[in-house]
Design a protein around this motif. Sequence first.
Motif, PDB file in Angstrom:
ATOM      1  N   TYR A   1      -2.064 -63.926 -21.089  1.00 18.32           N
ATOM      2  CA  TYR A   1      -3.224 -63.145 -20.638  1.00 18.32           C
ATOM      3  C   TYR A   1      -4.516 -63.938 -20.801  1.00 18.32           C
ATOM      4  O   TYR A   1      -5.388 -63.929 -19.923  1.00 18.32           O
ATOM      5  CB  TYR A   1      -3.315 -61.848 -21.434  1.00 18.32           C
ATOM      6  CG  TYR A   1      -4.606 -61.094 -21.179  1.00 18.32           C
ATOM      7  CD1 TYR A   1      -4.833 -60.453 -19.969  1.00 18.32           C
ATOM      8  CD2 TYR A   1      -5.611 -61.053 -22.154  1.00 18.32           C
ATOM      9  CE1 TYR A   1      -6.020 -59.783 -19.730  1.00 18.32           C
ATOM     10  CE2 TYR A   1      -6.794 -60.377 -21.917  1.00 18.32           C
ATOM     11  CZ  TYR A   1      -6.992 -59.737 -20.708  1.00 18.32           C
ATOM     12  OH  TYR A   1      -8.174 -59.077 -20.469  1.00 18.32           O
ATOM     13  N   GLY A   2      -4.653 -64.645 -21.928  1.00 15.16           N
ATOM     14  CA  GLY A   2      -5.847 -65.455 -22.127  1.00 15.16           C
ATOM     15  C   GLY A   2      -5.998 -66.537 -21.077  1.00 15.16           C
ATOM     16  O   GLY A   2      -7.100 -66.773 -20.564  1.00 15.16           O
ATOM     17  N   ALA A   3      -4.881 -67.182 -20.736  1.00 15.71           N
ATOM     18  CA  ALA A   3      -4.928 -68.248 -19.733  1.00 15.71           C
ATOM     19  C   ALA A   3      -5.285 -67.693 -18.359  1.00 15.71           C
ATOM     20  O   ALA A   3      -6.134 -68.244 -17.639  1.00 15.71           O
ATOM     21  CB  ALA A   3      -3.583 -68.966 -19.688  1.00 15.71           C
ATOM     22  N   VAL A   4      -4.643 -66.586 -17.981  1.00 15.74           N
ATOM     23  CA  VAL A   4      -4.912 -65.991 -16.672  1.00 15.74           C
ATOM     24  C   VAL A   4      -6.350 -65.493 -16.590  1.00 15.74           C
ATOM     25  O   VAL A   4      -7.033 -65.698 -15.579  1.00 15.74           O
ATOM     26  CB  VAL A   4      -3.917 -64.847 -16.388  1.00 15.74           C
ATOM     27  CG1 VAL A   4      -4.356 -64.029 -15.171  1.00 15.74           C
ATOM     28  CG2 VAL A   4      -2.525 -65.396 -16.158  1.00 15.74           C
ATOM     29  N   SER A   5      -6.832 -64.852 -17.643  1.00 13.00           N
ATOM     30  CA  SER A   5      -8.205 -64.337 -17.641  1.00 13.00           C
ATOM     31  C   SER A   5      -9.228 -65.463 -17.515  1.00 13.00           C
ATOM     32  O   SER A   5     -10.236 -65.326 -16.818  1.00 13.00           O
ATOM     33  CB  SER A   5      -8.464 -63.535 -18.916  1.00 13.00           C
ATOM     34  OG  SER A   5      -7.621 -62.423 -18.997  1.00 13.00           O
ATOM     35  N   THR A   6      -8.942 -66.581 -18.182  1.00 10.13           N
ATOM     36  CA  THR A   6      -9.859 -67.727 -18.098  1.00 10.13           C
ATOM     37  C   THR A   6      -9.929 -68.280 -16.690  1.00 10.13           C
ATOM     38  O   THR A   6     -11.024 -68.536 -16.148  1.00 10.13           O
ATOM     39  CB  THR A   6      -9.412 -68.831 -19.073  1.00 10.13           C
ATOM     40  OG1 THR A   6      -9.399 -68.312 -20.406  1.00 10.13           O
ATOM     41  CG2 THR A   6     -10.352 -70.024 -19.003  1.00 10.13           C
ATOM     42  N   VAL A   7      -8.775 -68.458 -16.077  1.00 11.55           N
ATOM     43  CA  VAL A   7      -8.751 -68.994 -14.709  1.00 11.55           C
ATOM     44  C   VAL A   7      -9.375 -68.000 -13.728  1.00 11.55           C
ATOM     45  O   VAL A   7     -10.067 -68.387 -12.785  1.00 11.55           O
ATOM     46  CB  VAL A   7      -7.305 -69.337 -14.297  1.00 11.55           C
ATOM     47  CG1 VAL A   7      -7.271 -69.866 -12.872  1.00 11.55           C
ATOM     48  CG2 VAL A   7      -6.710 -70.372 -15.247  1.00 11.55           C
ATOM     49  N   GLN A   8      -9.143 -66.698 -13.954  1.00 15.95           N
ATOM     50  CA  GLN A   8      -9.768 -65.696 -13.094  1.00 15.95           C
ATOM     51  C   GLN A   8     -11.287 -65.735 -13.218  1.00 15.95           C
ATOM     52  O   GLN A   8     -11.996 -65.581 -12.216  1.00 15.95           O
ATOM     53  CB  GLN A   8      -9.255 -64.300 -13.462  1.00 15.95           C
ATOM     54  CG  GLN A   8      -7.857 -63.984 -12.952  1.00 15.95           C
ATOM     55  CD  GLN A   8      -7.412 -62.590 -13.345  1.00 15.95           C
ATOM     56  OE1 GLN A   8      -7.729 -62.105 -14.427  1.00 15.95           O
ATOM     57  NE2 GLN A   8      -6.684 -61.934 -12.468  1.00 15.95           N
ATOM     58  N   ALA A   9     -11.780 -65.917 -14.438  1.00 22.58           N
ATOM     59  CA  ALA A   9     -13.231 -65.998 -14.633  1.00 22.58           C
ATOM     60  C   ALA A   9     -13.810 -67.202 -13.900  1.00 22.58           C
ATOM     61  O   ALA A   9     -14.893 -67.120 -13.293  1.00 22.58           O
ATOM     62  CB  ALA A   9     -13.547 -66.081 -16.127  1.00 22.58           C
ATOM     63  N   ILE A  10     -13.092 -68.317 -13.930  1.00 21.64           N
ATOM     64  CA  ILE A  10     -13.555 -69.513 -13.205  1.00 21.64           C
ATOM     65  C   ILE A  10     -13.570 -69.244 -11.702  1.00 21.64           C
ATOM     66  O   ILE A  10     -14.517 -69.610 -10.992  1.00 21.64           O
ATOM     67  CB  ILE A  10     -12.641 -70.712 -13.532  1.00 21.64           C
ATOM     68  CG1 ILE A  10     -12.776 -71.080 -15.013  1.00 21.64           C
ATOM     69  CG2 ILE A  10     -12.980 -71.903 -12.651  1.00 21.64           C
ATOM     70  CD1 ILE A  10     -11.802 -72.140 -15.476  1.00 21.64           C
ATOM     71  N   ALA A  11     -12.510 -68.591 -11.209  1.00 16.83           N
ATOM     72  CA  ALA A  11     -12.450 -68.273  -9.783  1.00 16.83           C
ATOM     73  C   ALA A  11     -13.577 -67.318  -9.389  1.00 16.83           C
ATOM     74  O   ALA A  11     -14.154 -67.429  -8.291  1.00 16.83           O
ATOM     75  CB  ALA A  11     -11.095 -67.653  -9.461  1.00 16.83           C
ATOM     76  N   HIS A  12     -13.907 -66.391 -10.281  1.00 17.77           N
ATOM     77  CA  HIS A  12     -15.000 -65.450  -9.999  1.00 17.77           C
ATOM     78  C   HIS A  12     -16.333 -66.181  -9.912  1.00 17.77           C
ATOM     79  O   HIS A  12     -17.170 -65.880  -9.033  1.00 17.77           O
ATOM     80  CB  HIS A  12     -15.050 -64.381 -11.082  1.00 17.77           C
ATOM     81  CG  HIS A  12     -16.164 -63.399 -10.919  1.00 17.77           C
ATOM     82  ND1 HIS A  12     -16.243 -62.529  -9.854  1.00 17.77           N
ATOM     83  CD2 HIS A  12     -17.273 -63.160 -11.691  1.00 17.77           C
ATOM     84  CE1 HIS A  12     -17.337 -61.790  -9.975  1.00 17.77           C
ATOM     85  NE2 HIS A  12     -17.975 -62.159 -11.075  1.00 17.77           N
ATOM     86  N   GLU A  13     -16.553 -67.124 -10.806  1.00 21.87           N
ATOM     87  CA  GLU A  13     -17.796 -67.889 -10.778  1.00 21.87           C
ATOM     88  C   GLU A  13     -17.915 -68.727  -9.513  1.00 21.87           C
ATOM     89  O   GLU A  13     -19.019 -68.962  -9.012  1.00 21.87           O
ATOM     90  CB  GLU A  13     -17.874 -68.800 -12.007  1.00 21.87           C
ATOM     91  CG  GLU A  13     -18.068 -68.052 -13.325  1.00 21.87           C
ATOM     92  CD  GLU A  13     -19.390 -67.324 -13.379  1.00 21.87           C
ATOM     93  OE1 GLU A  13     -20.378 -67.820 -12.805  1.00 21.87           O
ATOM     94  OE2 GLU A  13     -19.444 -66.245 -14.004  1.00 21.87           O
ATOM     95  N   GLN A  14     -16.789 -69.149  -8.989  1.00 23.05           N
ATOM     96  CA  GLN A  14     -16.790 -69.958  -7.778  1.00 23.05           C
ATOM     97  C   GLN A  14     -16.716 -69.127  -6.500  1.00 23.05           C
ATOM     98  O   GLN A  14     -16.672 -69.666  -5.403  1.00 23.05           O
ATOM     99  CB  GLN A  14     -15.614 -70.941  -7.806  1.00 23.05           C
ATOM    100  CG  GLN A  14     -15.712 -71.974  -8.926  1.00 23.05           C
ATOM    101  CD  GLN A  14     -14.535 -72.918  -8.952  1.00 23.05           C
ATOM    102  OE1 GLN A  14     -13.522 -72.691  -8.280  1.00 23.05           O
ATOM    103  NE2 GLN A  14     -14.662 -73.996  -9.728  1.00 23.05           N
ATOM    104  N   GLY A  15     -16.706 -67.812  -6.655  1.00 21.03           N
ATOM    105  CA  GLY A  15     -16.698 -66.933  -5.487  1.00 21.03           C
ATOM    106  C   GLY A  15     -15.351 -66.786  -4.817  1.00 21.03           C
ATOM    107  O   GLY A  15     -15.290 -66.316  -3.676  1.00 21.03           O
TER     108      GLY A  15
END
Length: 293
Positions: free
Chosen positions: A210-224
């Motif tokens: 969950y931590g790994a997925v949430s981190t990558v999702q946050a990066i994707a959100h920042e990049q639109g």
Amino acid sequence: MPADSTQIHNIGYRHYDGQRLGRAYATRSLFSQSLRGAYGLGRSAKSKVLPMILFGVMCAPALIMVAVAVATKANDLPVDYTRYAVLLQAVIGLYLAAQAPQTVSRDLRFKTVPLYFSRPIERVDYVRAKFAALASALFILTAFPLIVLYVGALLAKLDFADQTKGFAQGLVSVALLSVLFSGIALVISAVTPRRGFGIAAVIAVLTISYGAVSTVQAIAHEQGSSEAISWLGLFSPITLIDGVQTAFLGATSAFPGEQGPSTGTGLVYVLVVLALIAGSYAGLLRRYRKAGL
């Protein structure tokens, strides 16, 4: 010794003429024993401490929310029913890490599995009983706080129809979570008879993923990359549940930006969840293919 004091004892086996309760009764007994053991019932006092503490931790926020809602005469609960288990996923992970290895690894470590199979019980019965017991124990852990929220909402005189609908959606969500998480945890725990390894592996799969997925999702959100956020949720058990309840149970997504999957993507989530549950069940059957483990 006098001849009249001599006695001959027949200690041979006698034929049993009583009622034979059969395979179904043995399976139910194994289910009941495993379910009780998941909360330390029928075991030492030490075994009851952790599950009861975690049960209390799961219920404490619900009690606080209800008290606040009643005292302030709020128009709604602070947290949706479908969101509660997601917020307390760390407690759920700890509970499974402690109880899933206990459910199966003790039988493997002490090689008592052949004793079960010497009775009128087959490996499919053993797997079904263990799977159902842990899923039921986890459902109790996750559903009871929702009952507390629901009763508190009614006491606070919140809208009956809205609260009943939300409560039903929450129960469906935690039921699906209980089956999915229990299957994954049991497969991991059944790989090794060493309980410590099982605990570490369960925590790693449920928490670190969950931590790994949430981190990558946050990066994707920042990049639109909003579309990527939904697909990334397929790679963690808790985000899978979040995606399903967002798409079909009217829940608010916990994904970054609340960008949960659409109905079409939600169907993929459902298929992945069902595949993981079926795969976990099949994996357990394969693990117990040989009685002399």
